[in-house]
Design a protein around this motif. Structure first.
Motif, PDB file in Angstrom:
ATOM      1  N   PHE A  47     -22.603  22.257 -16.861  1.00  0.00           N
ATOM      2  CA  PHE A  47     -21.927  21.931 -15.477  1.00  0.00           C
ATOM      3  C   PHE A  47     -20.438  22.173 -15.508  1.00  0.00           C
ATOM      4  O   PHE A  47     -19.705  21.974 -16.745  1.00  0.00           O
ATOM      5  N   GLY A  64     -18.426  21.058 -12.758  1.00  0.00           N
ATOM      6  CA  GLY A  64     -17.781  20.178 -11.616  1.00  0.00           C
ATOM      7  C   GLY A  64     -16.913  18.999 -12.070  1.00  0.00           C
ATOM      8  O   GLY A  64     -17.234  18.565 -13.241  1.00  0.00           O
ATOM      9  N   ALA A  83     -16.054  15.703 -19.849  1.00  0.00           N
ATOM     10  CA  ALA A  83     -17.351  15.342 -18.666  1.00  0.00           C
ATOM     11  C   ALA A  83     -17.451  16.384 -17.728  1.00  0.00           C
ATOM     12  O   ALA A  83     -16.401  16.803 -17.537  1.00  0.00           O
ATOM     13  N   ALA A  84     -18.546  16.643 -17.186  1.00  0.00           N
ATOM     14  CA  ALA A  84     -18.647  17.468 -16.105  1.00  0.00           C
ATOM     15  C   ALA A  84     -19.808  17.168 -15.223  1.00  0.00           C
ATOM     16  O   ALA A  84     -20.735  16.523 -15.748  1.00  0.00           O
ATOM     17  N   ILE A  85     -19.766  17.567 -13.906  1.00  0.00           N
ATOM     18  CA  ILE A  85     -20.767  16.815 -13.096  1.00  0.00           C
ATOM     19  C   ILE A  85     -21.226  18.136 -12.133  1.00  0.00           C
ATOM     20  O   ILE A  85     -20.819  19.150 -11.829  1.00  0.00           O
ATOM     21  N   PHE A  86     -22.529  17.724 -11.732  1.00  0.00           N
ATOM     22  CA  PHE A  86     -23.102  18.600 -10.579  1.00  0.00           C
ATOM     23  C   PHE A  86     -24.161  17.760  -9.721  1.00  0.00           C
ATOM     24  O   PHE A  86     -25.012  17.042 -10.096  1.00  0.00           O
ATOM     25  N   LYS A  87     -23.548  17.551  -8.645  1.00  0.00           N
ATOM     26  CA  LYS A  87     -24.230  16.915  -7.474  1.00  0.00           C
ATOM     27  C   LYS A  87     -24.510  15.397  -7.710  1.00  0.00           C
ATOM     28  O   LYS A  87     -23.840  14.511  -7.205  1.00  0.00           O
ATOM     29  N   GLU A 102     -25.946  14.660 -11.217  1.00  0.00           N
ATOM     30  CA  GLU A 102     -25.898  14.643 -12.628  1.00  0.00           C
ATOM     31  C   GLU A 102     -24.565  14.781 -13.344  1.00  0.00           C
ATOM     32  O   GLU A 102     -23.793  15.506 -12.667  1.00  0.00           O
ATOM     33  N   GLY A 103     -24.610  14.309 -14.479  1.00  0.00           N
ATOM     34  CA  GLY A 103     -23.459  14.414 -15.219  1.00  0.00           C
ATOM     35  C   GLY A 103     -23.740  14.782 -16.827  1.00  0.00           C
ATOM     36  O   GLY A 103     -24.819  14.474 -17.345  1.00  0.00           O
ATOM     37  N   GLN A 104     -22.724  15.410 -17.429  1.00  0.00           N
ATOM     38  CA  GLN A 104     -22.588  15.692 -18.755  1.00  0.00           C
ATOM     39  C   GLN A 104     -21.554  15.060 -19.656  1.00  0.00           C
ATOM     40  O   GLN A 104     -20.413  15.057 -19.015  1.00  0.00           O
ATOM     41  N   CYS A 153     -18.005  21.410  -7.509  1.00  0.00           N
ATOM     42  CA  CYS A 153     -17.930  20.302  -5.994  1.00  0.00           C
ATOM     43  C   CYS A 153     -17.457  20.997  -4.864  1.00  0.00           C
ATOM     44  O   CYS A 153     -17.897  20.621  -3.908  1.00  0.00           O
ATOM     45  N   PRO A 177     -18.460  11.197 -10.442  1.00  0.00           N
ATOM     46  CA  PRO A 177     -17.076  11.324 -11.272  1.00  0.00           C
ATOM     47  C   PRO A 177     -16.534  10.120 -11.448  1.00  0.00           C
ATOM     48  O   PRO A 177     -16.227  10.038 -12.760  1.00  0.00           O
TER      49      PRO A 177
END
Lengths: 78, 257
Positions: free
Chosen positions: A75, A77, B144-148, B150-152, B180, B190
């Motif tokens: 990801f 974002g 950390a990283a995000i998509f819609k 979901e997060g990692q 985003c 986030p």
């Protein structure tokens, strides 16, 4: 033939249209399985992804040994 | 120290743990969706020195999730606005604003001046650069990283643990993974991931619990599923970074499987 449950994350789930599917494959290694998935879903062809089994992220040489795998992209974002 | 008494009352933290927080130096790269909750809680916790790196200005569409900023802050630089607003919340700490991009020419000097680095950015090129600078200067990196929805989350380069390149050696193609700006994101996502990052930062500083090194945690807000996936250090990858000059990872030229 092995029956494998595949869990997809992020953009991959969106491209395929589901976050889980059951597949049948003859793939012996994680790398073979990655190629199998890319052939099954051409939309994944150019996608960066990693594959985990038994909650461990595997190298492409590792044997495909689990009945369930997780397939996820990075990801970006924030 | 009365303001930190609820930390000090935790016997695993105590006065010595709070002293470690007060003496800690944390660099937050990106003061957007992830960076805002990280900054707010680091400030409240009394982290002694906080660096804020962001070249961008506050835009209207940021206000849906970047809860530090107010309408009055629109069009002002995020690092400078955050410094001012955080200072008003805790005057005892040292806040440094860097209203500039994290780049090859400032990466090492920024990372060197801090104990823990936090990746709150929104693009791969900066993520790889932060990782490489942290590898070169041996700093733990809280990611950390995000998509819609979901997060990692992970911690890289912690006590010789794996790095971002051990998890994702090959950067994606441009446009393969949207941020985003292109894709939409649930405002709380986030916020939640940024709080998990702050939790890891405090654990590293105080020496509490189990740090998320060598493990990628994934979170899905729609199903509330969480998973922890382990991964190992790739010494070849790490040594290559250590022995090469710091440079931008060319996202365009990468060859994928």
């Amino acid at each position: 033939m092995k029956d494998i449950t595949v869990n997809y994350y992020g953009k991959l789930a969106e491209l395929i249209g589901t976050n889980q599917e059951l597949v049948q494959t003859t793939a012996e290694s994680i790398g073979d399985f990655s190629l199998f998935l890319r052939q099954r879903h051409p939309s994944l062809c150019d996608m960066t992804l990693q594959i985990a089994q038994n909650n461990h992220i595997e190298s492409s040489e590792a044997p495909l040994s689990s009945k369930e795998v997780d397939v996820f992209p990075p990801f970006s974002g924030g | 120290m009365a303001r930190y008494s609820r930390h000090i009352d935790l016997h695993e933290v105590g006065p010595s743990g709070q002293r470690k927080i007060t003496q800690a130096r944390v660099l937050v790269v990106g003061a957007g969706g992830l960076g805002v909750p990280v900054l707010l809680y680091l400030t409240a916790a009394g982290v002694g020195k906080i660096g804020i790196v962001d070249p961008d200005h506050v835009e209207e569409e940021n206000l849906q999730r970047q809860v530090l900023y107010r309408e009055a802050d629109l069009n002002n630089n995020k690092a400078l606005v955050a410094q001012k607003l955080l200072k008003a919340r805790n005057s005892e700490i040292d806040l440094h604003a860097y209203p500039q991009a994290f780049q090859v020419d400032n990466a090492i000097s920024l990372v060197e001046a801090y104990d823990v680095v936090v990746d709150c950015t929104d693009n791969f090129q900066t993520r790889y650069l932060i990782n490489d600078a942290c590898v070169k200067r041996n700093k733990p990196l809280v990611f950390a990283a995000i998509f819609k929805y979901e997060g990692q989350l992970s911690v890289f380069n912690y006590q010789d643990g794996p790095t971002y390149r051990c998890l994702f050696p090959k950067p994606p193609l441009p446009g393969e993974v949207p941020n985003c700006e292109d894709n939409g994101v649930l405002g709380v996502l986030p916020g939640i991931l940024g709080m998990y990052q702050t939790n890891e930062i405090l654990k590293i500083i105080i020496g509490l619990g189990k740090v998320l090194s060598g493990t990628l945690m994934t979170v899905n807000l729609l199903t509330l599923d969480q998973k922890q996936l382990t991964f190992t250090r790739d010494n070849k990858e790490v040594n290559h970074i250590k022995n090469s000059p710091l440079q931008l990872t060319d996202i365009n030229d990468c060859k994928l499987i």
